[in-house]
Design a protein around this motif. Structure first.
Motif, PDB file in Angstrom:
ATOM      1  N   UNK A 108      29.219  43.321  45.255  1.00  0.00           N
ATOM      2  CA  UNK A 108      30.612  43.691  44.999  1.00  0.00           C
ATOM      3  C   UNK A 108      31.117  43.035  43.707  1.00  0.00           C
ATOM      4  N   UNK A 109      30.690  41.786  43.463  1.00  0.00           N
ATOM      5  CA  UNK A 109      31.139  41.132  42.224  1.00  0.00           C
ATOM      6  C   UNK A 109      30.502  41.795  40.997  1.00  0.00           C
ATOM      7  N   UNK A 110      29.263  42.316  41.150  1.00  0.00           N
ATOM      8  CA  UNK A 110      28.639  43.077  40.035  1.00  0.00           C
ATOM      9  C   UNK A 110      29.480  44.328  39.743  1.00  0.00           C
ATOM     10  N   UNK A 111      29.916  44.993  40.823  1.00  0.00           N
ATOM     11  CA  UNK A 111      30.737  46.203  40.671  1.00  0.00           C
ATOM     12  C   UNK A 111      32.058  45.843  39.981  1.00  0.00           C
ATOM     13  N   UNK A 112      32.643  44.703  40.385  1.00  0.00           N
ATOM     14  CA  UNK A 112      33.929  44.281  39.808  1.00  0.00           C
ATOM     15  C   UNK A 112      33.788  43.963  38.317  1.00  0.00           C
ATOM     16  N   UNK A 113      32.681  43.304  37.931  1.00  0.00           N
ATOM     17  CA  UNK A 113      32.467  42.994  36.502  1.00  0.00           C
ATOM     18  C   UNK A 113      32.362  44.288  35.704  1.00  0.00           C
ATOM     19  N   UNK A 114      31.569  45.250  36.230  1.00  0.00           N
ATOM     20  CA  UNK A 114      31.390  46.536  35.538  1.00  0.00           C
ATOM     21  C   UNK A 114      32.728  47.249  35.377  1.00  0.00           C
ATOM     22  N   UNK A 115      33.509  47.286  36.464  1.00  0.00           N
ATOM     23  CA  UNK A 115      34.815  47.962  36.415  1.00  0.00           C
ATOM     24  C   UNK A 115      35.773  47.287  35.441  1.00  0.00           C
ATOM     25  N   UNK A 121      52.983  56.277  29.327  1.00  0.00           N
ATOM     26  CA  UNK A 121      52.281  54.990  29.168  1.00  0.00           C
ATOM     27  C   UNK A 121      52.573  54.028  30.316  1.00  0.00           C
ATOM     28  N   UNK A 122      53.724  54.212  31.015  1.00  0.00           N
ATOM     29  CA  UNK A 122      54.093  53.261  32.083  1.00  0.00           C
ATOM     30  C   UNK A 122      53.069  53.275  33.225  1.00  0.00           C
ATOM     31  N   UNK A 123      52.764  54.470  33.831  1.00  0.00           N
ATOM     32  CA  UNK A 123      51.727  54.442  34.876  1.00  0.00           C
ATOM     33  C   UNK A 123      50.364  53.985  34.362  1.00  0.00           C
ATOM     34  N   UNK A 124      50.048  54.321  33.097  1.00  0.00           N
ATOM     35  CA  UNK A 124      48.755  53.901  32.553  1.00  0.00           C
ATOM     36  C   UNK A 124      48.679  52.382  32.422  1.00  0.00           C
ATOM     37  N   UNK A 125      49.767  51.782  31.910  1.00  0.00           N
ATOM     38  CA  UNK A 125      49.797  50.316  31.795  1.00  0.00           C
ATOM     39  C   UNK A 125      49.654  49.681  33.185  1.00  0.00           C
ATOM     40  N   UNK A 126      50.365  50.260  34.158  1.00  0.00           N
ATOM     41  CA  UNK A 126      50.292  49.747  35.531  1.00  0.00           C
ATOM     42  C   UNK A 126      48.873  49.823  36.070  1.00  0.00           C
ATOM     43  N   UNK A 152      38.511  50.616  43.539  1.00  0.00           N
ATOM     44  CA  UNK A 152      37.453  49.829  44.194  1.00  0.00           C
ATOM     45  C   UNK A 152      37.968  48.502  44.777  1.00  0.00           C
ATOM     46  N   UNK A 153      38.721  47.685  43.989  1.00  0.00           N
ATOM     47  CA  UNK A 153      39.214  46.430  44.571  1.00  0.00           C
ATOM     48  C   UNK A 153      40.135  46.677  45.770  1.00  0.00           C
ATOM     49  N   UNK A 161      43.981  47.281  37.763  1.00  0.00           N
ATOM     50  CA  UNK A 161      42.507  47.247  37.674  1.00  0.00           C
ATOM     51  C   UNK A 161      42.027  45.872  37.250  1.00  0.00           C
ATOM     52  N   UNK A 162      42.639  45.347  36.186  1.00  0.00           N
ATOM     53  CA  UNK A 162      42.161  44.077  35.626  1.00  0.00           C
ATOM     54  C   UNK A 162      42.462  42.924  36.576  1.00  0.00           C
ATOM     55  N   UNK A 163      43.687  42.908  37.119  1.00  0.00           N
ATOM     56  CA  UNK A 163      44.039  41.831  38.055  1.00  0.00           C
ATOM     57  C   UNK A 163      43.210  41.950  39.331  1.00  0.00           C
ATOM     58  N   UNK A 164      43.117  43.167  39.875  1.00  0.00           N
ATOM     59  CA  UNK A 164      42.379  43.382  41.128  1.00  0.00           C
ATOM     60  C   UNK A 164      40.930  42.939  41.038  1.00  0.00           C
ATOM     61  N   UNK A 165      40.248  43.394  39.977  1.00  0.00           N
ATOM     62  CA  UNK A 165      38.833  43.036  39.822  1.00  0.00           C
ATOM     63  C   UNK A 165      38.655  41.552  39.518  1.00  0.00           C
ATOM     64  N   UNK A 166      39.602  40.986  38.748  1.00  0.00           N
ATOM     65  CA  UNK A 166      39.514  39.552  38.435  1.00  0.00           C
ATOM     66  C   UNK A 166      39.713  38.704  39.688  1.00  0.00           C
ATOM     67  N   UNK A 167      40.663  39.119  40.541  1.00  0.00           N
ATOM     68  CA  UNK A 167      40.921  38.379  41.786  1.00  0.00           C
ATOM     69  C   UNK A 167      39.677  38.402  42.672  1.00  0.00           C
ATOM     70  N   UNK A 168      39.066  39.584  42.798  1.00  0.00           N
ATOM     71  CA  UNK A 168      37.853  39.696  43.627  1.00  0.00           C
ATOM     72  C   UNK A 168      36.751  38.785  43.081  1.00  0.00           C
TER      73      UNK A 168
END
Length: 321
Positions: free
Chosen positions: A75-82, A40-45, A300-301, A50-57
């Motif tokens: 790119x922001x459309x891609x980030x929302x989808x991801x 679960x550790x790598x999965x949580x990471x 992607x981010x 993913x969530x922080x990266x796409x949110x920052x973008x």
């Protein structure tokens, strides 16, 4: 005789209700349950990145007016989808690894399956729009801003979402019609159509044909059009006289090409294994299943931040402030 008939009728009714209010069991890494907490550790990471990266973008593109260009809006459309894709698989994946909760009700499973397929379809469309964007930027740079206006990009985005909803909405309804009476253990830690329909003890030919048709008409068609747009891009680039300009033009496509490969390769691989790979190793199927849904939102981010100097500078500025 009539009493026996009534009893058998009641039993069959009970069995039918039992099958249709049944639960599916999701699968983490079979046989490795004792190390699920470590897994679960790598999965949580991955989810956090993913969530922080796409949110920052998304935050940077929204707050910086100089990034309100077609390329960054796509790119922001891609980030929302991801972002939504990560959130839609996170509860079941982390549920298994952290709490060992494998059960999922049929309706929750169908809902998750609909969102996963919808978001994959939208992501495929957005990658196609991004290829179109690169093609126009290289082929017709002077008219780029007048061709890809904001209202036009908005309409394109809406068409992507509507297409995704239209083709994927029948899936949960088709699956709801089936009786589920076989072993109800799914092969992933989330629900997808190819996997769930195999659990039915009804005739699944219609569903199978429909699922394959959707895949060919959305992801298949998109990937073909992306390939064609790159053929046209190459043709245009090779007609550019100086080598430096030629390389600069190609360089603007690298991050998009990485995103395309990250998205399509695992997806095609998993689809092939589900449909034709009866003898393939179960571990390969499980690993591809994770790569298919976790890697694109994670990478992607990173790819875009590394490749786009403009975006990278903005991100550094936000964090250094």
């Amino acid at each position: 005789g009539s009493a026996q008939y009534i009893m058998s009728y009641i039993m069959s009714a009970v069995n039918n209700t039992k099958f249709n209010s049944a639960v599916f069991l999701l699968t983490g890494f079979p046989g490795e349950e004792d190390v699920h907490l470590w897994i679960s550790i790598p999965f949580c990471l991955m989810y956090v990145i993913s969530i922080v990266g796409n949110s920052v973008i998304l935050f940077i593109i929204k707050t910086d007016p100089s990034l309100h260009e077609p390329m960054y809006i796509f790119l922001s459309m891609l980030a929302i989808t991801d972002l939504v894709l990560s959130i839609s698989t996170m509860p079941t994946t982390l549920g298994i690894f952290l709490f060992n909760s494998r059960e999922i009700s049929l309706n929750a499973c169908f809902a998750q399956l609909f969102f996963i397929h919808l978001l994959q379809c939208i992501e495929s469309s957005v990658l196609l729009l991004m290829a179109f964007d690169r093609f126009i930027a290289i082929r017709n740079p002077l008219r780029y801003a007048s061709i890809l206006t904001l209202p036009r990009i908005g309409k394109m985005g809406l068409v992507c979402v509507l297409r995704g909803v239209a083709v994927n909405l029948p899936l949960p309804f088709l699956l709801q019609e089936f009786q589920y009476c076989q072993s109800n253990v799914l092969s992933h830690c989330y629900c997808i159509n190819q996997d769930v329909m195999k659990m039915a003890c009804s005739d699944i030919r219609v569903n199978s044909i429909y699922g394959l048709s959707i895949a060919l008409l959305t992801v298949g068609l998109d990937s073909l059009l992306i390939f064609l747009s790159y053929v046209m891009i190459l043709k245009t680039v090779l007609s550019i006289t100086t080598q430096v300009e030629c390389l600069r033009a190609l360089n603007t496509c690298i991050s998009h090409l990485c995103a395309v490969l990250l998205f399509y390769m695992p997806m095609i691989g998993l689809s092939m294994i589900h449909r034709f790979g009866e003898g393939s190793s179960h571990l390969l199927q499980i690993l591809l299943g994770y790569v298919y849904l976790l890697i694109p939102p994670l990478m992607n981010p990173i790819v875009y931040s590394v490749k786009s100097k403009h975006l990278r500078e903005r991100i550094i500025r936000v964090f250094i402030k």
